[in-house]
Design a protein around this motif. Structure first.
Motif, PDB file in Angstrom:
ATOM      1  N   LYS A  88     -20.701  33.873  19.144  1.00 23.13           N
ATOM      2  CA  LYS A  88     -19.593  34.055  18.203  1.00 23.13           C
ATOM      3  C   LYS A  88     -18.510  33.001  18.389  1.00 23.13           C
ATOM      4  O   LYS A  88     -18.371  32.427  19.465  1.00 23.13           O
ATOM      5  N   ALA A  89     -17.740  32.784  17.354  1.00 23.09           N
ATOM      6  CA  ALA A  89     -16.785  31.676  17.336  1.00 23.09           C
ATOM      7  C   ALA A  89     -15.736  31.784  18.442  1.00 23.09           C
ATOM      8  O   ALA A  89     -15.562  30.854  19.237  1.00 23.09           O
ATOM      9  N   ARG A  90     -15.027  32.882  18.506  1.00 24.65           N
ATOM     10  CA  ARG A  90     -13.900  32.986  19.435  1.00 24.65           C
ATOM     11  C   ARG A  90     -14.319  33.362  20.850  1.00 24.65           C
ATOM     12  O   ARG A  90     -13.773  32.856  21.822  1.00 24.65           O
ATOM     13  N   LYS A  91     -15.297  34.239  20.959  1.00 25.92           N
ATOM     14  CA  LYS A  91     -15.692  34.697  22.287  1.00 25.92           C
ATOM     15  C   LYS A  91     -17.201  34.910  22.328  1.00 25.92           C
ATOM     16  O   LYS A  91     -17.701  36.018  22.131  1.00 25.92           O
ATOM     17  N   ARG A  99     -21.960  25.859  14.298  1.00 25.06           N
ATOM     18  CA  ARG A  99     -21.426  26.154  15.627  1.00 25.06           C
ATOM     19  C   ARG A  99     -22.531  26.174  16.679  1.00 25.06           C
ATOM     20  O   ARG A  99     -22.390  25.574  17.754  1.00 25.06           O
TER      21      ARG A  99
END
Length: 211
Positions: free
Chosen positions: A189-192, A144
């Protein structure tokens, strides 16, 4: 993709932010590190540590693991996903270490990847953490960060790993793996992603970042 100068500054800031990076997995020697990484596939480090603390208090080498046996190992790690398959792999790799490597974890990629349950990522972690090789194990966090920031974009894990190895300055090679994982786990972080507190915000090429 970042320029070499930008990549060097990128790592310099991550290093300043986390001057003593290390794996979140708990271990006491190369063997327990190997076991912990095998167990961590599709599981959290926190969950693995909870299971391995009592296990590693008693079992710290291949001979002790073989003596423990599959059934008792399954009970010890039953809170970890895929624990039955992982228990079989750990017992099998322990047998191989005893038979082919005098009970020692080999400092060799091919030998590591020949062990049950050990793929390229696991081998990279062991070579880096246990033996100090400048390898970069690309997990979901590294993948990511490499793509989102523009440090080393790639469509798959292999492409990102190759990109990271190419763009990462030699002076950061030893700890690059940990810088990227920890930054991805706690900031990017992935989502936020926490862009407002990110130390590399201005270097990041993520179009959706907040400033």
């Amino acid at each position: 993709m970042m320029t070499p100068a930008q990549a060097d500054e990128f790592y310099a800031r991550l290093a300043a932010d986390r001057p003593n990076p290390k794996s979140d997995l708990e271990y006491v020697n190369p063997y327990t590190l190997l076991v912990a990484v095998v167990l961590s596939a599709q599981a959290t480090d926190i969950g693995v540590n909870k299971a391995t603390r009592p296990l590693f208090a008693e079992v710290r080498d291949p001979a002790s693991m073989v003596a423990l046996g599959v059934e008792k190992l399954e009970q010890a790690i039953r809170t970890i996903g895929l624990y039955k398959t992982k228990a079989r792999n750990v017992i099998a790799l322990s047998h191989i270490l005893l038979a082919q490597h005098a009970g020692q974890v080999p400092e060799d990629r091919a030998a590591l990847e020949a062990l049950p349950g050990v793929g390229r990522k696991t081998a990279n972690v062991v070579l880096n953490v246990a033996f100090g090789h400048p390898t970069i194990a690309v997990d979901t966090h590294c993948f990511r960060v490499g793509n989102r920031t523009g440090l080393a974009p790639g469509k798959n894990v292999q492409a990102v790993e190759e990109g990271l190895l190419k763009i990462t300055p030699a002076r950061w090679g030893r700890d690059a793996h940990h810088y990227l994982i920890l930054h991805g786990r706690y900031v990017c972080k992935a989502r936020k992603p926490d862009c407002t507190v990110c130390c590399v915000n201005d270097l990041c090429q993520f179009q959706g970042k907040s400033i």
